[in-house]
Scaffold this active site. Structure first.
Site, PDB file in Angstrom:
ATOM      1  N   HIS A 145     -19.257  25.716 -20.712  1.00  0.00           N
ATOM      2  CA  HIS A 145     -20.078  26.149 -19.570  1.00  0.00           C
ATOM      3  C   HIS A 145     -19.409  27.397 -18.991  1.00  0.00           C
ATOM      4  O   HIS A 145     -18.318  27.302 -18.416  1.00  0.00           O
ATOM      5  CB  HIS A 145     -20.131  25.054 -18.496  1.00  0.00           C
ATOM      6  CG  HIS A 145     -20.837  23.817 -18.935  1.00  0.00           C
ATOM      7  ND1 HIS A 145     -22.200  23.776 -19.149  1.00  0.00           N
ATOM      8  CD2 HIS A 145     -20.391  22.570 -19.197  1.00  0.00           C
ATOM      9  CE1 HIS A 145     -22.548  22.556 -19.518  1.00  0.00           C
ATOM     10  NE2 HIS A 145     -21.469  21.798 -19.566  1.00  0.00           N
TER      11      HIS A 145
ATOM     12  N   ASP B 193     -23.807  26.957 -22.015  1.00  0.00           N
ATOM     13  CA  ASP B 193     -24.667  27.768 -21.146  1.00  0.00           C
ATOM     14  C   ASP B 193     -23.788  28.840 -20.527  1.00  0.00           C
ATOM     15  O   ASP B 193     -22.589  28.648 -20.334  1.00  0.00           O
ATOM     16  CB  ASP B 193     -25.438  26.941 -20.103  1.00  0.00           C
ATOM     17  CG  ASP B 193     -24.587  26.036 -19.226  1.00  0.00           C
ATOM     18  OD1 ASP B 193     -23.347  26.215 -19.172  1.00  0.00           O
ATOM     19  OD2 ASP B 193     -25.164  25.151 -18.579  1.00  0.00           O
TER      20      ASP B 193
ATOM     21  N   ASN C  93     -14.810  15.131 -25.827  1.00  0.00           N
ATOM     22  CA  ASN C  93     -15.603  16.239 -25.275  1.00  0.00           C
ATOM     23  C   ASN C  93     -15.081  16.621 -23.887  1.00  0.00           C
ATOM     24  O   ASN C  93     -14.852  15.745 -23.047  1.00  0.00           O
ATOM     25  CB  ASN C  93     -17.058  15.741 -25.173  1.00  0.00           C
ATOM     26  CG  ASN C  93     -18.057  16.831 -24.843  1.00  0.00           C
ATOM     27  OD1 ASN C  93     -18.069  17.873 -25.498  1.00  0.00           O
ATOM     28  ND2 ASN C  93     -18.885  16.599 -23.837  1.00  0.00           N
TER      29      ASN C  93
ATOM     30  N   GLU D 277     -14.424  14.241 -20.697  1.00  0.00           N
ATOM     31  CA  GLU D 277     -13.755  14.804 -19.510  1.00  0.00           C
ATOM     32  C   GLU D 277     -12.613  13.947 -18.947  1.00  0.00           C
ATOM     33  O   GLU D 277     -12.582  13.629 -17.763  1.00  0.00           O
ATOM     34  CB  GLU D 277     -14.797  15.074 -18.419  1.00  0.00           C
ATOM     35  CG  GLU D 277     -15.880  16.029 -18.890  1.00  0.00           C
ATOM     36  CD  GLU D 277     -17.003  16.236 -17.879  1.00  0.00           C
ATOM     37  OE1 GLU D 277     -16.938  15.685 -16.776  1.00  0.00           O
ATOM     38  OE2 GLU D 277     -17.949  16.961 -18.214  1.00  0.00           O
TER      39      GLU D 277
ATOM     40  N   GLU E  12     -22.196  21.960 -25.075  1.00  0.00           N
ATOM     41  CA  GLU E  12     -23.035  22.068 -23.859  1.00  0.00           C
ATOM     42  C   GLU E  12     -23.148  23.519 -23.423  1.00  0.00           C
ATOM     43  O   GLU E  12     -23.086  23.833 -22.230  1.00  0.00           O
ATOM     44  CB  GLU E  12     -22.429  21.220 -22.721  1.00  0.00           C
ATOM     45  CG  GLU E  12     -22.241  19.765 -23.085  1.00  0.00           C
ATOM     46  CD  GLU E  12     -21.691  18.923 -21.933  1.00  0.00           C
ATOM     47  OE1 GLU E  12     -21.684  19.386 -20.774  1.00  0.00           O
ATOM     48  OE2 GLU E  12     -21.260  17.787 -22.207  1.00  0.00           O
TER      49      GLU E  12
HETATM   50  O1  G2I Z   1     -22.570  18.919 -15.221  1.00  0.00           O
HETATM   51  C1  G2I Z   1     -22.954  19.513 -16.428  1.00  0.00           C
HETATM   52  C2  G2I Z   1     -22.512  18.686 -17.605  1.00  0.00           C
HETATM   53  C3  G2I Z   1     -21.001  18.669 -17.702  1.00  0.00           C
HETATM   54  N1  G2I Z   1     -20.566  17.920 -18.868  1.00  0.00           N
HETATM   55  C4  G2I Z   1     -21.094  16.583 -19.002  1.00  0.00           C
HETATM   56  C5  G2I Z   1     -22.603  16.563 -18.860  1.00  0.00           C
HETATM   57  O2  G2I Z   1     -23.077  15.246 -18.910  1.00  0.00           O
HETATM   58  C6  G2I Z   1     -23.034  17.256 -17.602  1.00  0.00           C
HETATM   59  O3  G2I Z   1     -24.478  17.191 -17.555  1.00  0.00           O
HETATM   60  C7  G2I Z   1     -25.040  17.037 -16.287  1.00  0.00           C
HETATM   61  C8  G2I Z   1     -26.542  17.020 -16.427  1.00  0.00           C
HETATM   62  O4  G2I Z   1     -26.974  18.263 -16.923  1.00  0.00           O
HETATM   63  C9  G2I Z   1     -27.190  16.800 -15.054  1.00  0.00           C
HETATM   64  O5  G2I Z   1     -28.607  16.612 -15.202  1.00  0.00           O
HETATM   65  O6  G2I Z   1     -24.606  15.819 -15.750  1.00  0.00           O
HETATM   66  C10 G2I Z   1     -25.082  15.623 -14.429  1.00  0.00           C
HETATM   67  C11 G2I Z   1     -24.501  14.330 -13.876  1.00  0.00           C
HETATM   68  O7  G2I Z   1     -23.168  14.242 -14.045  1.00  0.00           O
HETATM   69  C12 G2I Z   1     -26.594  15.573 -14.409  1.00  0.00           C
HETATM   70  O8  G2I Z   1     -27.044  15.509 -13.073  1.00  0.00           O
HETATM   71  C13 G2I Z   1     -27.807  14.403 -12.735  1.00  0.00           C
HETATM   72  C14 G2I Z   1     -27.811  14.276 -11.244  1.00  0.00           C
HETATM   73  O9  G2I Z   1     -26.478  14.020 -10.814  1.00  0.00           O
HETATM   74  C15 G2I Z   1     -28.681  13.128 -10.824  1.00  0.00           C
HETATM   75  O10 G2I Z   1     -28.755  13.081  -9.435  1.00  0.00           O
HETATM   76  C16 G2I Z   1     -30.063  13.305 -11.421  1.00  0.00           C
HETATM   77  O11 G2I Z   1     -30.845  12.158 -11.155  1.00  0.00           O
HETATM   78  O12 G2I Z   1     -29.117  14.587 -13.211  1.00  0.00           O
HETATM   79  C17 G2I Z   1     -29.948  13.478 -12.950  1.00  0.00           C
HETATM   80  C18 G2I Z   1     -31.301  13.702 -13.623  1.00  0.00           C
HETATM   81  O13 G2I Z   1     -31.868  14.914 -13.247  1.00  0.00           O
END
Ligand code: G2I
Length: 474
Positions: free
Chosen positions: A245, A276, A208, A166, A274
Site C-alpha cells: 500500500h 494500491d 502477509n 500483520e 494488496e
Molecule cells: O486496510 C487495508 C488492508 C490492509 N491489509 C489487510 C486488509 O485486510 C485490509 O483491507 C481492509 C479492507 O479493504 C476494508 O474494507 O480491511 C479493512 C478492515 O480491517 C476493511 O474495512 C472494513 C471496515 O472496517 C468495516 O467497517 C466495513 O464494514 O470494511 C468493511 C466493509 O466495507
C-alpha cells in the site's frame, strides 16, 4: 528522459536479436520464425505471458454492480475476498462458522474460471467480538480451531492462504506486534501455519504484511528473519505477501526489487497481495510500472493483486489509488501496468533476476501433513481426578468432518487427561492433544485443569461424522 515505451521497444529488440543469434548458431534456418508473443489486451492475459497471475480484491456486496463485475471478470484471474473470509466474517459466534459471503466470492471466481487467494486465517484485527477478549490457552485453541475450520471448509479450492496477517510491529524494533494472539506465546504463528497445512495440504501458505517493502526497514528484516527461521526448521511456509500500500508518505522504495529477491532467495514465492498507490496521472502510472517491473524481474514473484477494482471501490477512495476510475475507465496507471506486463515475452517467468545464493528446493506441500501439536507422547501422562468429555462436530463435508472435544475437570482438578474417541473414528490429525490409537491425551500445555475448568482439542475424522456424544475421560 527516455519514455517507458521506448525502453520497452529497446528491450524487445535486444531479446529478438539474441534469439536470432542463437538460432543461427544452431544451424537452424532463419526462415523458421519464432512466433511473436501476442500482446495481452487484459491484465490477466498480459500476466499469463510470463506465467504469472493478475488479481484483485473483490467485495461480495459489489458483485451485482455490472460495471464492477464486468471489469473484474475481464481483467483479473486471481480473486481475494476483501473482507468476507476474515475471522469476524467466518466465525461470528464461537464454533458457528458462516461461509455465506466468502462462498459467494469463491463461487463467482470458480464460475468465471479464476483462482482464489484466501485472506486471512489469523490476524490481530477483525477478530469477532467473542475472540477479542480471550487470552491464553483458550484463545490459542480458538485460533487453531478457526484456522482449521476455515481452511477445511475451503480445502482444495484456495491457491494460497494468508495464514497470518500483520503480526510484526511498525517502527524500529523489528519485533512482533503486541496482540492477544502474541501474548499466547510467540509460537502462535507457526502453530497457525501447521494447522493450515494439516487442513489444506494443497494450498500455498503465506505470511502477509504491510510496510515490508523497503529492504532496509526493521520490520522487513524482522519478517525476513522469521521466514528464514521457518524454512530452516521445516515450519510449512510457501510464500510471503507484500501488501504494498503506497502513498507519498510511504512511497515505492528504490530497493523494492531487492526485497522481493531476498525473500525469494529463502525458497518461498513472493506475491504482491494488496497493491494500491495513491496519486494520479503519469506519476502514479510510473509508480505502478516500477512495482510491476520489479515483480517481473524476479522469477519467484508469481503474481500481483490490486486491492480493488475502481478508485471508488478502494478502502482509501480519496487517494484514487487503483487502475480504473470511478466510472470504470482505464487510467494511465492501467496502461503502464499492461504495457509492462506485455514487455516480458515467453511463457515462463523471466530469468532476469540474479539466481539466489542458496535456493532450497521448491516445497510442494507434503502429502502426509505434520500434526499441529508436539509429537505424540507414547506413555500417557499421569492422571488424577475425574473428568468428563463431550464431542461436538464443528464442521463436516463429503468424506470427512472436524470434531471438537471439550474436556472438563471434576471437583478435584486434573494433572492430565485421556479421552477415548468413539468407535469407528480414525484420525492422525489432532491438535491440542496427542493421539495414540483411539486415545487422545493432553498436550504439554493443557493437562493441568482446576476443578470445573475446561479445555478442548480438535481432530479431523474420515467418513461420516458421528453425532454429538459424551466420551470416556480419565
Ligand atoms: O486496510 C487495508 C488492508 C490492509 N491489509 C489487510 C486488509 O485486510 C485490509 O483491507 C481492509 C479492507 O479493504 C476494508 O474494507 O480491511 C479493512 C478492515 O480491517 C476493511 O474495512 C472494513 C471496515 O472496517 C468495516 O467497517 C466495513 O464494514 O470494511 C468493511 C466493509 O466495507
Amino acid at each position: 528522459m527516455t519514455p517507458p515505451s521506448t525502453l520497452r521497444r529497446g528491450r524487445s529488440h535486444v531479446a529478438r536479436g539474441a534469439s536470432a543469434v542463437a538460432i543461427l548458431a544452431l544451424g537452424v534456418t532463419a526462415a523458421v520464425a519464432i512466433p511473436a508473443q501476442a500482446a495481452g489486451s487484459t491484465l490477466q492475459d498480459a500476466a499469463k505471458g510470463s506465467g504469472r497471475y493478475f488479481g484483485t480484491a473483490i467485495a461480495a456486496s459489489r458483485l451485482n454492480d455490472s460495471t464492477y463485475s464486468t471489469i473484474a471478470n475481464r481483467e483479473f484471474n486471481m480473486i481475494t475476498a476483501e473482507n468476507e473470509m476474515k475471522m469476524d466474517a467466518t466465525e461470528p459466534n464461537q464454533n458457528q462458522f458462516n461461509f455465506s459471503q466468502g462462498d459467494r466470492i469463491l463461487n463467482w471466481a470458480q464460475q468465471n474460471g479464476k483462482q482464489v487467494r484466501g485472506h486471512a486465517l489469523a490476524w490481530y484485527s477483525q477478530q469477532p467480538g467473542w475472540m477479542q477478549n480471550m487470552s491464553g490457552t483458550q484463545l490459542r485453541n480458538a485460533m487453531l480451531n478457526h484456522v482449521t475450520g476455515v481452511a477445511t471448509h475451503y480445502k482444495g479450492k484456495i491457491y494460497a492462504w494468508d495464514v497470518v496477517n500483520e503480526a510484526f510491529a511498525d517502527g524500529s524494533s523489528g519485533g512482533r506486534r503486541d496482540s492477544n494472539l502474541e501474548r499466547t506465546g510467540s509460537d502462535w504463528i507457526e502453530a497457525a501455519f501447521r494447522a493450515a497445512r494439516a487442513a489444506d495440504p494443497g494450498a500455498k501458505l503465506c505470511y502477509n504484511d504491510y510496510n515490508t517493502d523497503d529492504w532496509t526497514h526493521a520490520k522487513t528484516q524482522g519478517v525476513y528473519r522469521m521466514v528464514s527461521d521457518f524454512k530452516s526448521r521445516g515450519v510449512p511456509i510457501d510464500c510471503v505477501g507484500l501488501q504494498s500500500h503506497f502513498n507519498p508518505q510511504s512511497p515505492v522504495p528504490a530497493n523494492y526489487q531487492t526485497t522481493i529477491e531476498r525473500f525469494a532467495a529463502l525458497g518461498v514465492d513472493v506475491q504482491i497481495t494488496e497493491l494500491d498507490i495513491e496519486g494520479s496521472g503519469q506519476q502514479q502510472a510510473e509508480n505502478f510500472r516500477k512495482v510491476t517491473q520489479a515483480c517481473l524481474n524476479v522469477a519467484r514473484c508469481t503474481g500481483i493483486t490490486v486491492w480493488g477494482v475502481r478508485d471508488t471501490d478502494s478502502w482509501r477512495a480519496s487517494g484514487t489509488p487503483l487502475l480504473f476510475d470511478g466510472s470504470g475507465n482505464k487510467k494511465a496507471a492501467y496502461t503502464a501496468v499492461l504495457d509492462t506486463l506485455n514487455s516480458v515475452s515467453g511463457t515462463t517467468p523471466p530469468p532476469t533476476s540474479t539466481p539466489p545464493v542458496t535456493t532450497p528446493p521448491v516445497t510442494t506441500p507434503p502429502v502426509t501433513t505434520p500434526p499441529v501439536t508436539t509429537p505424540p507422547v507414547t506413555t500417557p501422562p499421569p492422571v488424577s481426578g475425574s473428568c468428563s468429555a463431550a464431542l461436538t462436530i464443528a464442521n463436516s463435508w463429503p468424506g470427512g468432518y472436524q470434531g471438537t472435544v471439550t474436556v472438563t475437570a471434576g471437583s478435584s482438578g486434573l494433572n492430565g487427561w485421556r479421552v477415548t474417541l468413539p468407535g469407528g473414528v480414525s484420525t492422525n490429525n489432532v491438535w491440542n492433544g496427542n493421539v495414540s490409537g483411539s486415545v487422545v491425551s493432553n498436550a504439554p500445555y493443557n493437562g493441568s485443569l482446576g476443578a470445573g475448568q475446561s479445555t478442548s482439542f480438535g481432530f479431523i475424522g474420515q467418513g461420516n461424522a458421528p453425532g454429538a456424544a459424551t466420551l470416556t475421560c480419565s
